[in-house]
Write an enzyme that holds these catalytic residues in place. Structure first.
Site, short mmCIF file in Angstrom:
data_model
loop_
_atom_site.label_atom_id
_atom_site.label_comp_id
_atom_site.label_asym_id
_atom_site.label_seq_id
_atom_site.Cartn_x
_atom_site.Cartn_y
_atom_site.Cartn_z
N CYS A 69 60.51 -16.99 -2.98
CA CYS A 69 60.11 -16.21 -3.93
C CYS A 69 59.46 -14.71 -3.22
O CYS A 69 59.09 -13.92 -3.79
CB CYS A 69 58.89 -16.67 -4.63
N HIS B 177 51.83 -11.57 -8.01
CA HIS B 177 52.93 -12.69 -8.00
C HIS B 177 52.94 -13.35 -9.44
O HIS B 177 54.07 -13.69 -9.76
CB HIS B 177 52.79 -13.58 -6.81
N GLU C 51 45.68 -16.86 -6.78
CA GLU C 51 45.88 -15.47 -6.53
C GLU C 51 44.77 -14.50 -6.90
O GLU C 51 44.53 -13.90 -5.96
CB GLU C 51 47.33 -14.88 -7.20
N LYS D 37 56.27 -10.95 -14.71
CA LYS D 37 57.05 -12.06 -14.89
C LYS D 37 57.05 -12.56 -16.34
O LYS D 37 57.80 -13.25 -16.72
CB LYS D 37 56.79 -13.25 -13.73
N HIS E 8 60.67 -15.39 -13.39
CA HIS E 8 60.62 -15.13 -12.01
C HIS E 8 62.02 -15.11 -11.49
O HIS E 8 63.05 -15.78 -11.52
CB HIS E 8 59.87 -16.45 -11.60
N PHE F 233 56.95 -20.35 -2.05
CA PHE F 233 57.15 -21.70 -1.54
C PHE F 233 57.43 -21.70 -0.20
O PHE F 233 58.06 -20.83 0.54
CB PHE F 233 58.34 -22.55 -2.20
#
Lengths: 402, 86
Positions: A162, A294, A305, A326, A331, A390
């Site tokens: 990501c 994010h 976050e 998003k 995403h 990830f």
């Protein structure tokens, strides 16, 4: 150290097929997420996504090209064309040799792999199309951009899930800043919305069946999207000398690794990347007006976050705006940072902050100004774009008005 | 093999323990089963019993599938088997 500016921006994503329509959708808070239209969707538990709609590959590419261009490559080439045409650059002679392309993707030609596995496993065929390998490889998009535009300098593909796009743009930034390259075409692309792609994500049980609601107490997971965002990063003096329209400056970049867990995010890792980007750009915390989060819409990411932002910015965390686009485009995994950079450019150029749509209920663990549901007019001078992958690999970019 | 024995076997494998080390009152936490191992356990349960378990890692407590203890998981699976096999 050279200064680095953006002189071209192109995209195709669930919100639009170019920059103008993407800005418009972000300003209106429009959603590009809907029912997935893919083969065997009835066998999926997750049946929504941010697909690029109204797209016909035959309108842009001939049969020979389609045989070589996976969907993620097509999205890249279309976006690169917009960006490079906007920049107005011709790559010949020395400039061609000192210009390259660094792109991010996670799945590369996943549609091509999926279709090919069907042919050999499901249909039992023993012969496949000759171009499967050059079509599916992760660097196919970067290579085709370099071929189409004669970019003969440093070129490669970055894969950090990501955060791929942000890592790619960080490399491009540092290459131009150090003088290694004059111009870098950079950004990222993703197209994972196929049966095998979604099925794999389903297994992790972090996907939402009904929508992406970042920072909202009612959030229940991420929704995947597809598309590309491509930018022209150019050395400032070079851009100025030729009278280019400068969209904004790339002011700082930092990356960090959590070195902790393969899927769970870490507040410390995220905070180190955010703090690092400020330090790299010599940016005072109080100057940051907007952060493109994010903001995946998972329980774990959003609270981690927000905690990281609160840690880094202290009291100023309550003054700045942070939103997750998003909620609108989904995403885009390896392409997500690139498409989200449009929200950053919109903030700097048009003084409009993209909203976090689908925001229903406050979550005390996400107690920041998330620009809920409606875009906001606001003057900002410095913005950040967060990406936390990830694998615990984090990459944060800082952009500034010129 | 009974539902109970099979589930204990699955959880034991994830917890890196022998099935005999697991009691019905153990919790996933006390056995050291983390969130990744939990998702893998649920996958193994679905495969073993050919059922679909309602579980979202974003909010493990949201569904009716009660994961508070080994016993509650066994009861929940028995109910799903009964509901989904009819």
């Amino acid at each position: 150290m050279k200064r680095v500016v953006i002189t071209g921006a192109g995209t195709i994503n669930p919100l639009g097929h170019d920059a103008a329509s993407t800005f418009e959708a972000m300003k209106e808070g429009r959603s590009g997420i809907g029912a997935l239209d893919i083969r065997d969707v009835d066998r999926l538990q997750i049946q929504i996504g941010g697909q690029v709609s109204g797209y016909d590959e035959n309108a842009y590419f001939n049969r020979q090209q389609i045989a070589l261009y996976d969907r993620f490559t097509q999205f890249t080439l279309l976006s690169a064309r917009q960006a490079i045409e906007q920049a107005g650059l011709k790559f010949t002679g020395k400039l061609a040799d000192r210009s390259g392309v660094v792109l991010g993707t996670s799945g590369g030609g996943l549609n091509t792999q999926d279709e090919n596995y069907r042919v050999v496993y499901e249909e039992g065929k023993n012969r496949v199309h000759p171009f499967i390998v050059p079509k599916l490889m992760n660097n196919a998009a970067a290579s085709h951009v370099s071929m189409e535009w004669n970019l003969r300098g440093p070129s490669f593909t970055v894969a950090t899930a990501c955060a791929s796009s942000n890592h790619a743009m960080g490399q491009a930034f540092n290459m131009v800043r150090s003088g290694m390259a004059k111009v870098m075409v950079t950004g990222g692309s993703e197209s994972m919305l196929c049966f095998g792609g979604i099925k794999a994500w389903e297994g992790l049980r972090v996907m939402s069946k009904d929508g992406c609601r970042p920072f909202s107490a009612t959030r229940n997971g991420m929704v995947q999207g597809e598309g590309a965002g491509i930018f022209v990063f150019e050395e400032y003096e070079h851009a100025k000398a030729r009278g280019a329209d400068i969209l904004c400056e790339v002011a700082g970049f930092a990356m960090s690794s959590d070195a902790a867990d393969i899927v769970m995010p870490s507040k410390q890792g995220a905070a180190r990347a955010i703090h690092g980007a400020l330090k790299d750009g010599k940016i005072a915390k109080s100057k940051v007006g907007y952060i493109n989060a994010h903001g995946t819409g998972t329980a774990a990411n959003d609270k981690t976050e927000c905690a990281a932002v609160a840690d880094v910015f202290g009291a100023h965390a309550d003054q700045l705006m942070i939103s997750s686009t998003k909620s609108m485009h989904g995403h885009l995994i390896g392409g997500t940072g690139a498409v989200e950079l449009f929200a950053c450019i919109m903030a700097l150029r048009k003084s409009v902050i993209a909203p976090t749509i689908n925001y229903e209920e406050a979550d005390p663990e996400c107690a920041l100004d998330v620009v809920p549901n409606e875009a906001r007019d606001a003057e900002v001078d410095v913005v950040l774009s967060n990406a936390f992958a990830f694998g615990g690999l984090n990459a944060v970019l800082a952009l500034r008005k010129v | 093999m009974s539902v109970q024995d099979k589930i204990i076997e699955i959880i034991a494998e994830q917890a890196l323990l022998e099935p005999s080390d697991i009691s019905l009152d153990d919790t996933l936490e006390s056995l050291g089963v983390d969130s990744l191992a939990l998702v893998e356990s649920i996958f193994a349960i679905e495969e073993a019993f050919d059922i679909s378990v309602p579980f979202n890692a974003n909010d493990p407590t949201a569904s009716d599938f009660d994961i508070t203890s080994v016993k509650s998981i066994i009861r929940a699976v028995e109910k799903l088997v009964a509901d989904q096999k009819t």
